[in-house]
Write an enzyme that holds these catalytic residues in place. Structure first.
Site, PDB file in Angstrom:
ATOM      1  N   GLU A 142       0.813  -1.228   0.000  1.00 23.00           N
ATOM      2  CA  GLU A 142       0.000   0.000   0.000  1.00 23.00           C
ATOM      3  C   GLU A 142       0.844   1.275   0.000  1.00 23.00           C
ATOM      4  O   GLU A 142       0.781   2.079   0.932  1.00 23.00           O
ATOM      5  CB  GLU A 142      -0.964   0.000   1.193  1.00 23.00           C
ATOM      6  CG  GLU A 142      -2.005  -1.090   1.108  1.00 23.00           C
ATOM      7  CD  GLU A 142      -3.076  -0.996   2.198  1.00 23.00           C
ATOM      8  OE1 GLU A 142      -2.805  -0.384   3.247  1.00 23.00           O
ATOM      9  OE2 GLU A 142      -4.171  -1.550   1.988  1.00 23.00           O
ATOM     10  N   GLU A 147      -6.481  -8.089  -0.642  1.00 25.99           N
ATOM     11  CA  GLU A 147      -6.842  -8.206   0.779  1.00 25.99           C
ATOM     12  C   GLU A 147      -8.343  -7.975   0.942  1.00 25.99           C
ATOM     13  O   GLU A 147      -8.944  -7.218   0.175  1.00 25.99           O
ATOM     14  CB  GLU A 147      -6.145  -7.141   1.635  1.00 25.99           C
ATOM     15  CG  GLU A 147      -4.669  -7.304   1.828  1.00 25.99           C
ATOM     16  CD  GLU A 147      -4.087  -6.173   2.686  1.00 25.99           C
ATOM     17  OE1 GLU A 147      -4.825  -5.590   3.513  1.00 25.99           O
ATOM     18  OE2 GLU A 147      -2.904  -5.872   2.508  1.00 25.99           O
TER      19      GLU A 147
END
Ligand code: GLA
Ligand code: ZN
Length: 667
Positions: free
Chosen positions: A152, A309
């Site tokens: 991220e 995710e």
């Protein structure tokens, strides 16, 4: 790179056995549990740098060697991560320059993650070094199928090195011509002329923060430095493991980085999906998530797309962490696959024992066994996914595109004027996506500089800023028979937020739309105007343009205020196509009703003939149809013919009932 990496749907997630090395029996138990849960993959070493290099130049790969072997013996595909998302404390202590400087100008201390300078040559070198070692060591490991780069990427750094890099970036961007920059940024305003590049600093709260062009430049620079950091990370991987594809996990509609630009450097698009379910707005949330899936799917332009995710139960970082109801996560996972994802992955496999995320949902809870609701649901979904291998690589062919451009999201936030309280760019884009989602019509979510020619309809909500070439792109598209829709406050500035002169919409677009937008009214909270369209009245809220038709047909008018009777909705026939202008914002049903007319006008068809009530999303991927109930009550679905239920193998036809959170997959 191939359009699919696996022949089956990946079912796995973040796995951190490096936290459990002192209890090896837990790792053995993980293998048993993974098999039980139909897990076929694990993403490892995302934050393992300190375990891999406990001291500078001292390495410990043994645990990872053993782990990869164990995963391989158990038939699991490994997604191997590079560990740059967090760093060992020795590294920050010895080289404080790797740490990030916040906008305040103060350098952070060691701690948390994502806390590094993107420019720091030492950090880049250290990352390259550890990545080289990982690639060399595991290049031939049979389990390793994919690289997960960092984690991220986000944030920015304001250190001296980054300031200097920003100036160098600007020199390139503005042809080393300070006058050009002064002109484009309109620096004559407030005496802001720059006479030497060294006078430029990053935008800051306590410094320059009122020059929209500069803020745009900074975001573009942060995007480019993140991509350059990424390219530095993957350089050794491209060299040593050229056949192993790379991805990095994106975050929903995070707009600190232009994802649409970054996407070009990836082999696989992936994102982390954490919806807020079961708070009383499930249908809305389902549509928002669908929009995001379609944005990432489209961004890849045919590359594979993964849901990297999701949580198998709750998260720990919402202000209040509501448990999703039984089957909710399963439905949410199926939605990802329906929209093109080739994976369902979780954060996290096992709850950690301590630290910040120990109460974040996981497949395996602290109790450690399989007799939990969540584990059973995951295992059940695993069985379902095993029956869906046929969808992998399957694509949808959309005839409709909604422009949701990352740079536009910046531009629409940075200008000051009109209604400063309501911009909500991506929400506006989602609002225009929704009517098609409801009807089961596949939509691509594109950038303004993507190709429009393959679509019958392109909708560009709040197209305030136009990047270079967009005027011609719209004009050509409409000329050649396309239908183009835009809305209020559109086509006003160039890519440096410099207003077009001669009236809005910019330049030739006045002819394309057949209108002139003379003024814009803003409506304080609670105030509204009314627009009539097709025999119905709609609320005009927040903002609306006041138009003159210069040849366009007026489809709707304002009903009150001094501009009563002036056009609120127009359409113009321009050569072979049509250009629509919707001059106001509405937060209720207008887009649905308007798009219904468009659908008729353009003869757009739903992707299937299956009929269902609102709240049920129907989505076709390849030749497989997903019918999903996101409503809070049971719904009826009417099948147009006999189908095979892909999960049970049974034939189905006629009317079927879908319970709350229930779905059916048909062929
Ligand atoms: C992000 C991160 C994960 C984890 C989850 C928690 O997506 O990538 O490491 O922190 O959030 O939801
Ligand atoms: Zn820096």
């Amino acid at each position: 790179m191939a359009d699919k990496i696996f022949d089956y749907i990946i079912h796995g997630g973040d796995y951190n056995p490096d936290q459990w090395l002192k209890t090896p029996e837990i790792i053995d138990e993980d293998m048993r549990l993974m098999n039980l849960a139909h897990i076929n993959s694990a993403t490892v070493s995302i934050f393992s740098w300190a375990m891999l290099e406990p001291e500078e130049g001292v390495y410990n790969f043994k645990w990872l060697d053993d782990l990869l072997d164990k995963l391989h013996e158990n038939g699991k595909a490994v997604i191997l991560a590079t560990p740059s998302g967090a760093r060992p404390s020795w590294l920050a202590q010895k080289y404080p320059g790797v740490l990030r400087v916040e906008e305040s100008g103060i350098r952070n201390e060691y701690g948390v993650r994502h806390n590094h300078c993107l420019t720091s040559p030492i950090y880049r070198e250290k990352v390259r070094n550890i990545n080289t070692l990982l690639a060399e060591r595991y290049k031939n490991h049979p389990a390793v199928k994919m690289w997960h780069i960092s984690n991220e990427y986000c944030g920015e750094c304001h250190c001296d090195l980054c300031q200097e890099a920003f100036r160098e970036w600007l020199k390139k961007e503005y042809d080393n011509d300070l006058e050009k920059l002064n002109f484009q940024w309109w620096n004559g305003f407030w005496s802001h002329q720059i006479t030497d590049w060294s006078q430029i600093n990053s935008p800051k709260f306590r410094g320059e923060n009122h020059v929209p062009a500069m803020k745009l430049a900074w975001r573009r620079f942060v995007t480019d430095s993140t991509i350059s950091f990424f390219e530095n990370e993957i350089a050794p991987l491209r060299e040593i493991t050229p056949d192993i594809p790379v991805t990095t996990n994106f975050m929903r509609l995070y707009d600190g980085i232009n994802y649409q630009k970054f996407a070009k450097n990836l082999d696989i698009l992936s994102w982390d999906n954490y919806p807020a379910w079961d708070r009383g707005f499930n249908e809305k949330e389902a549509c928002s998530v669908a929009f995001v899936h379609d944005a990432f799917r489209t961004m890849g332009k045919g590359k594979p797309f993964f849901m990297m995710e999701s949580t198998p139960s709750l998260v720990n970082w919402h202000p209040v962490n509501k448990l999703p109801m039984p089957r909710r996560q399963e439905l949410s996972s199926i939605q990802a696959v329906a929209h093109g994802a080739d994976s369902v992955q979780y954060f996290q496999w096992r709850k950690s024992r301590g630290g910040h995320e120990k109460y974040h949902g996981a497949v395996v809870d602290h109790c450690g066994h399989e007799n939990t609701r969540v584990f059973k649901e995951v295992a059940h979904l695993g069985e379902v996914l095993e029956k869906l291998s046929d969808v992998v690589g399957g694509r949808s062919d959309s005839k409709v595109a909604v422009i949701a451009d990352w740079e536009e999201s910046w531009a629409t936030q940075y200008f000051c004027g009109f209604n400063n309280e309501h911009r909500e760019y991506f929400e506006e884009c989602t609002k225009w996506y929704k009517p098609f989602w409801e009807k089961g019509i596949s939509v691509d979510v594109i950038a303004m500089d993507d190709d429009y020619s393959k679509y019958n309809l392109v909708i560009a909500p709040f197209l305030y800023m136009l990047k270079n070439g967009t005027i011609e792109r719209i004009e050509n598209y409409v000329k050649n028979g396309g239908s183009f829709v835009t809305t209020y406050l559109s086509c006003m500035v160039d890519s440096d937020d410099l207003c077009y002169l001669g009236g809005f919409p910019a330049e030739n677009l006045k002819d394309v739309f057949g209108i002139w937008a003379e003024e814009t009214d803003s409506l304080p909270e609670g105030m509204k105007n009314i627009a009539s369209y097709n025999g119905k009245n709609y609320d005009v809220v927040h903002v609306c343009d006041i138009l003159h038709s210069k040849g366009a047909t007026v489809l709707g008018e304002y009903e009150t205020d001094f501009y009563k009777g002036t056009p609120a909705v127009t359409v113009n026939n321009y050569e072979k196509g049509k250009a629509y202008y919707v001059a106001f914002r509405n937060d209720d049903d207008f887009t649905r009703d308007f798009c219904e007319e468009l659908i008729k006008e353009i003869s757009l068809k739903s992707d299937t003939e299956i009929k269902a009530e609102n709240g049920v999303s129907i989505r076709k991927r390849g030749n497989i149809i997903f019918v999903m109930n996101f409503a809070d009550d049971p719904k009826t679905v009417i099948l147009d013919k006999e189908y095979k239920n892909v999960v049970t193998g049974e034939s189905v036809s006629g009317e079927i009932a879908l319970d709350v959170c229930e779905y059916i997959i048909l062929k």
